[in-house]
Scaffold this motif. Structure first.
Motif, PDB file in Angstrom:
ATOM      1  N   HIS A   1       0.855  -1.186   0.000  1.00  0.00           N
ATOM      2  CA  HIS A   1       0.000   0.000   0.000  1.00  0.00           C
ATOM      3  C   HIS A   1       0.895   1.242   0.000  1.00  0.00           C
ATOM      4  N   ILE A   2       0.808   2.012  -1.066  1.00  0.00           N
ATOM      5  CA  ILE A   2       1.676   3.176  -1.263  1.00  0.00           C
ATOM      6  C   ILE A   2       0.908   4.451  -0.924  1.00  0.00           C
ATOM      7  N   TYR A   3       1.591   5.375  -0.257  1.00  0.00           N
ATOM      8  CA  TYR A   3       0.960   6.654   0.077  1.00  0.00           C
ATOM      9  C   TYR A   3       1.864   7.796  -0.386  1.00  0.00           C
ATOM     10  N   GLY A   4       1.244   8.908  -0.758  1.00  0.00           N
ATOM     11  CA  GLY A   4       2.006  10.055  -1.221  1.00  0.00           C
ATOM     12  C   GLY A   4       1.082  11.196  -1.608  1.00  0.00           C
ATOM     13  N   PRO A   5       1.634  12.328  -2.029  1.00  0.00           N
ATOM     14  CA  PRO A   5       0.816  13.491  -2.398  1.00  0.00           C
ATOM     15  C   PRO A   5       0.212  13.359  -3.792  1.00  0.00           C
TER      16      PRO A   5
END
Length: 339
Positions: free
Chosen positions: A201-205
């Motif tokens: 699970h990748i998170y970022g702006p």
């Protein structure tokens, strides 16, 4: 505290054989998505860049806004294209990062047929074009969802768990599995040089208003000055990874990975439950966590896997390691999305 852009620049402090990219044309599909967008920015911000970047996506307006700082750069090109259709043209793409995929749960609930077609047809169309135009290596951005429901162990690349193929929500993991097999089938039959990335699970702006992945919903709540609304008790346990660390992993896989192999991407220090993620974001944003039971339509798109933790020993052998803690990453997202 460093910024999102500074995080990207740190990628080039790593021991990467970037000389392999010299003079190349590099295609990134899904360029306005979470991973694809960050990858395009990283490739363009390389201080020693001597190659051309082709960013491909469906939404030209979004691309113009996201990549406006590169608009006058002769090394940057945008291609408006939907991977559901064959790619036209005569440009030789030496390297292809295929990151185009509908990864938002609302698509899984409402457009499962399109999700399947985009994952499978997308690979076929790009492979056919690449093989006909001198492609050197194809990197497929798959998903950790290919592992399905496991037995509690950390997922290694040779593991395969349970996916209920009779549920429409399985449109995503099942088609990702099939797309991986299609990739290695092109390698076996036509000699394609293929490597596969399996991000957790990748998170970022730069997520969109339509993105209803949990981290995006939580960040959106904070940015709006609201409490975080959880649609479950948040007991699901997941591996997470900051998008810049994910992109540095993709570059390691492209430049150092063994042909035909798949590599997990995850940050072992960011293995937490959905509830812990919500509380981390709430603490940073100065708000509370509120549980709101979802309706039947919302539940259709939810990932039912209870535990999804990745073993990253294989990619570590390529020299990759994450450098951003989940607290630092969340702070950078909030700052970047506030601008």
């Amino acid at each position: 505290m460093s910024s999102y852009k500074e995080d990207i620049l740190h990628i080039f402090d790593m021991d990467l054989p970037l000389g392999k990219l010299s003079g190349a044309n590099i295609l990134v599909t899904g360029a306005t998505g979470l991973i694809g967008g960050c990858l395009v920015e990283a490739l363009m911000l390389n201080p020693r860049r001597d190659y051309a970047v082709y960013a491909s996506g469906r939404n030209q307006e979004r691309a113009q806004e996201r990549f406006k700082s590169f608009a006058d750069d002769k090394g940057f090109h945008f291609i408006q294209h939907d991977v559901l259709k064959p790619l036209q043209g005569d440009v030789r793409f030496d390297y292809v990062f295929h990151a185009a995929s509908n990864a938002s749960p609302n698509f899984f609930a409402k457009k499962p047929v399109e999700v399947i077609k985009s994952n499978i047809d997308g690979v076929a169309h790009l492979m056919e074009y690449g093989l006909g135009h001198g492609m050197r290596r194809f990197l497929y951005v798959s998903s950790g969802e290919v592992y399905g429901e496991g037995d509690g162990r950390a997922f290694t690349e040779d593991y395969s768990g349970y996916v209920d193929c009779t549920k429409s929500r399985s449109c995503y993991p099942s088609s990702k599995r099939a797309a991986e097999t299609l990739c290695v089938s092109y390698a076996a039959e036509y000699g394609a040089d293929v490597v596969i990335a399996r991000p957790c699970h990748i998170y970022g702006p730069y997520f969109t208003e339509q993105d209803n992945r949990v981290y995006a919903q939580f960040i959106r709540n904070v940015l709006c000055g609201e409490n975080i609304i959880m649609k479950s008790t948040g007991e699901q346990f997941r591996s997470w990874c900051y998008v810049v660390d994910c992109v540095s992993a993709l570059l390691h896989i492209l430049l150092k990975g063994e042909s035909g192999e798949a590599y997990n991407i995850a940050d072992a220090s960011s293995n937490i439950s959905i509830r812990e993620l919500a509380e981390t974001i709430a603490n940073i944003g100065g708000c509370k966590v509120v549980i709101d039971v979802p309706d039947a339509e919302e539940k259709k798109g939810y990932n039912v896997v209870t535990k999804s933790v990745f073993d990253t020993g294989k990619i570590a052998k390529l020299g990759w390691m994450p450098r951003t803690t989940i607290e630092e990453g969340i702070k950078h997202i909030i700052i970047e999305n506030s601008d």
